[in-house]
Design an enzyme around this catalytic site. Structure first.
Site, PDB file in Angstrom:
ATOM      1  N   LYS A  92       0.834  -1.205   0.000  1.00  0.00           N
ATOM      2  CA  LYS A  92       0.000   0.000   0.000  1.00  0.00           C
ATOM      3  C   LYS A  92       0.867   1.254   0.000  1.00  0.00           C
ATOM      4  CE  LYS A  92      -4.168   1.844   2.178  1.00  0.00           C
ATOM      5  NZ  LYS A  92      -5.176   1.619   3.257  1.00  0.00           N
ATOM      6  N   GLY A 125      27.101  14.098  35.758  1.00  0.00           N
ATOM      7  CA  GLY A 125      25.912  14.935  35.884  1.00  0.00           C
ATOM      8  C   GLY A 125      26.283  16.313  36.391  1.00  0.00           C
ATOM      9  N   CYS A 180      33.102  11.034  36.279  1.00  0.00           N
ATOM     10  CA  CYS A 180      32.981  12.494  36.332  1.00  0.00           C
ATOM     11  C   CYS A 180      32.421  12.935  37.691  1.00  0.00           C
ATOM     12  CB  CYS A 180      32.156  12.990  35.163  1.00  0.00           C
ATOM     13  SG  CYS A 180      32.325  14.768  34.866  1.00  0.00           S
ATOM     14  N   GLY A 212      30.628  11.259  39.471  1.00  0.00           N
ATOM     15  CA  GLY A 212      30.765  10.062  40.297  1.00  0.00           C
ATOM     16  C   GLY A 212      32.129   9.965  40.962  1.00  0.00           C
ATOM     17  N   ARG A 221      33.741  21.206  34.617  1.00  0.00           N
ATOM     18  CA  ARG A 221      34.380  22.461  35.023  1.00  0.00           C
ATOM     19  C   ARG A 221      35.165  22.306  36.318  1.00  0.00           C
ATOM     20  NH1 ARG A 221      29.329  24.605  33.415  1.00  0.00           N
ATOM     21  NH2 ARG A 221      29.488  25.936  31.586  1.00  0.00           N
ATOM     22  N   HIS A 231      35.054  10.506  30.975  1.00  0.00           N
ATOM     23  CA  HIS A 231      33.847   9.792  30.556  1.00  0.00           C
ATOM     24  C   HIS A 231      34.258   8.604  29.682  1.00  0.00           C
ATOM     25  CE1 HIS A 231      30.493  12.419  31.860  1.00  0.00           C
ATOM     26  NE2 HIS A 231      31.409  13.366  31.808  1.00  0.00           N
ATOM     27  N   GLU A 287      32.823   5.945  29.042  1.00  0.00           N
ATOM     28  CA  GLU A 287      31.734   5.315  28.294  1.00  0.00           C
ATOM     29  C   GLU A 287      31.708   5.733  26.828  1.00  0.00           C
ATOM     30  OE1 GLU A 287      29.719   9.012  30.208  1.00  0.00           O
ATOM     31  OE2 GLU A 287      31.407   7.653  30.583  1.00  0.00           O
TER      32      GLU A 287
END
Length: 528
Positions: free
Chosen positions: A224, A349, A376, A378, A456, A501, A503
């Site tokens: 269709k 974060g 970070c 963490g 930062r 980071h 990850e």
């Protein structure tokens, strides 16, 4: 071969998988022996993705040169095993900013500066600059018909005329809903989306039909859409939900393979062995399993931590293990939550919300020898926990209001007064030197590493003695020794935290050592 271009657009609604589709097409082309480059064009009036709300847009993915980008670049890097740069992400805000700067500098010689041709020319220029492979894949963000995206649609239409329509393949990803009331798929929204694309002068070559559920829609749905759109039947591919996104390259190869061979002129069959193995890994029932507690504040939008969860999965598969991710709300986290998991991960974060729960997570792991990986923020919360244990009353970060005498995390030199602005952080790749014989050096298998950063604030080395008394040692620094890059606990089997980071550099076929180390430690802890 003549350079080829593939443009991936979306219809009906956003978030249906354009990024995964683009990355999967690239993976199939790589498996055919072609080199691939890729680019995301976003119509947002932002200069970059650094200030976009992660709860709404998902994670901010950082490239090696420090570009803050959309999460789709993470898909591209994982699927294609590339390291991308700022050239691979194009936002309207940056182009408009540069256009206005050029106009103010008199570079247009008195011309009236307009969206067409000046903005569209800038878009086309960005595509040429990013096109480095045999095939360059360009994903256009948003949905066709969005006001802010019109310049991008016009630009790629014009681009196809300049480089030759035969050298361009247009892939339109549409959503076809299933109505429970009538028990049928409704193609009308997809038909309208394709009609809208044609109204801008682009006739799609391929329509990727996204549907909910794991069952493939009946053949009549594709027929269709083909009849109503004028797209060849072999250009209609069905893309229902799959158990893992790593199955999508197999779907693309099966349903779109002949068309890709025709388009590129390369008829070599793609070697998809590793993708088949990867798809099997994700659906295997492993004899071993571990539960990792991910302590975060955006637990209602897991895309905020997409690279972290993918890195955990890749590490677990490599260890022939199933990983269960238990989301722990950092605002309500308690020792009972940490006790129920085999390992704890605190991701990066910003902001004070939920930070005490992250500090509590590190404190618990230090005191109970629970495997811990801090990323970070963490790492910063782990340092705060150690400093409190080491006798620093009210130890905290300047980001959360700590003053002299308690600011174990402090603002980087030169950043005061810029906390609310974008592009002022330490971004991208930075090298680190690891302490010989440290756990982190053993985990990496080297004493020199390079990882991506986005922050930062730094560890205040004036508190090094208190931090050590609290259970942590500095095990990695910047090459000049000024900045703390890694800390670890000599009293725990696996407690590592990094300002970086990691990850972002994990791949499904090559998991990151820090994540692999966490999974191995979790297995041992579970079986202890």
């Amino acid at each position: 071969m003549t350079k080829k271009y593939i443009f991936v657009t979306g219809g009906v609604l956003s978030g249906v998988g354009k990024g995964i589709t683009a990355a999967s097409i690239g993976a199939v082309l790589q498996a055919k022996g072609l080199s691939v480059s890729v680019q995301k064009c976003d119509p947002y009036l932002n200069v970059d993705a650094g200030l976009l709300n992660p709860k709404e847009h998902g994670e901010c993915f950082v490239t090696k040169d420090g570009a803050e980008t959309d999460l789709d670049l993470g898909h591209y890097e994982r699927f294609l095993d590339l390291e991308l740069t700022w050239k691979n992400t194009t936002l309207s805000g940056r182009l408009l900013r540069d256009l206005i700067a050029d106009e103010r500098a008199g570079k247009f010689g008195g011309q009236t500066v307009q969206l067409v041709p000046h903005l569209t020319n800038a878009i086309k220029k960005s595509i040429h600059e990013a096109a480095e492979g045999d095939v360059h894949i360009v994903e256009i963000g948003g949905t066709v018909g969005d006001y802010e995206g019109l310049s991008f649609i016009e630009a790629i239409r014009d681009f196809s005329q300049e480089v030759g329509r035969d050298n361009c393949l247009f892939v339109h990803v549409v959503y076809v809903p299933f109505l429970e009331a009538s028990q049928e798929y409704k193609t009308k929204p997809a038909q309208n989306a394709m009609a809208e694309l044609r109204s801008f002068g682009i006739m799609p070559d391929v329509v990727a039909v996204r549907t909910e559920g794991h069952d493939k829609p009946p053949r009549s749905v594709g027929e269709k859409i083909a009849i109503s759109s004028g797209v060849r039947p072999e250009g209609i591919i069905m893309m229902p939900n799959v158990n893992t996104v790593y199955e999508v390259p197999l779907t693309v190869a099966r349903d779109l393979g002949p068309m890709l061979s025709e388009f590129t002129g390369v008829t070599t069959e793609p070697d998809l062995t590793r993708w088949k193995n990867l798809a099997t890994r994700d659906t295997t029932d492993y004899a071993r399993e571990v539960t990792v507690g991910l302590v975060a504040k955006y637990i209602d939008n897991t895309d905020t931590y997409l690279s972290v969860t993918e890195a955990l999965k890749s590490a677990a598969w490599a260890e022939n293990c199933e990983v269960n991710i238990r989301w722990i709300n950092s605002e309500t986290a308690s020792d009972d939550d940490f006790a129920k998991v085999d390992a704890v991960l605190v991701p990066g974060g910003f902001g004070s919300r939920g930070v005490e729960g992250k500090i509590a997570a590190a404190m618990y792991c230090l005191e109970h020898n629970k495997p811990y990986l801090g990323i970070c923020l963490g790492m910063q919360t782990a340092v705060i926990a150690a400093a409190r244990r080491g006798g620093v009353d009210g130890a905290n970060s300047e980001e959360f209001g700590a003053g002299q005498g308690a600011n174990v995390i402090y603002l980087m030199d030169g950043q005061a007064g810029k906390e609310s602005t974008g592009g002022t952080m330490r971004l991208g790749d930075y090298p680190a030197v690891l302490k010989e014989g440290s756990l982190v050096a053993k985990t990496y298998g080297t004493t020199e590493v390079t990882e991506r950063h986005r922050h930062r604030y730094e560890v205040n080395k004036d508190f090094a003695q208190a931090i050590e008394q609290g259970g942590l040692v500095i095990s990695g620094t910047s090459p000049d020794g000024r900045l703390v890059e890694f800390v670890e606990s000599p009293h725990c089997d696996y407690f590592i935290a990094t300002q970086a980071h990691p990850e972002f550099k994990s791949r499904p076929f090559r998991p990151h050592p820090l994540f692999s180390g966490l999974i191995r430690a979790a297995v041992l802890a579970r079986n202890a």
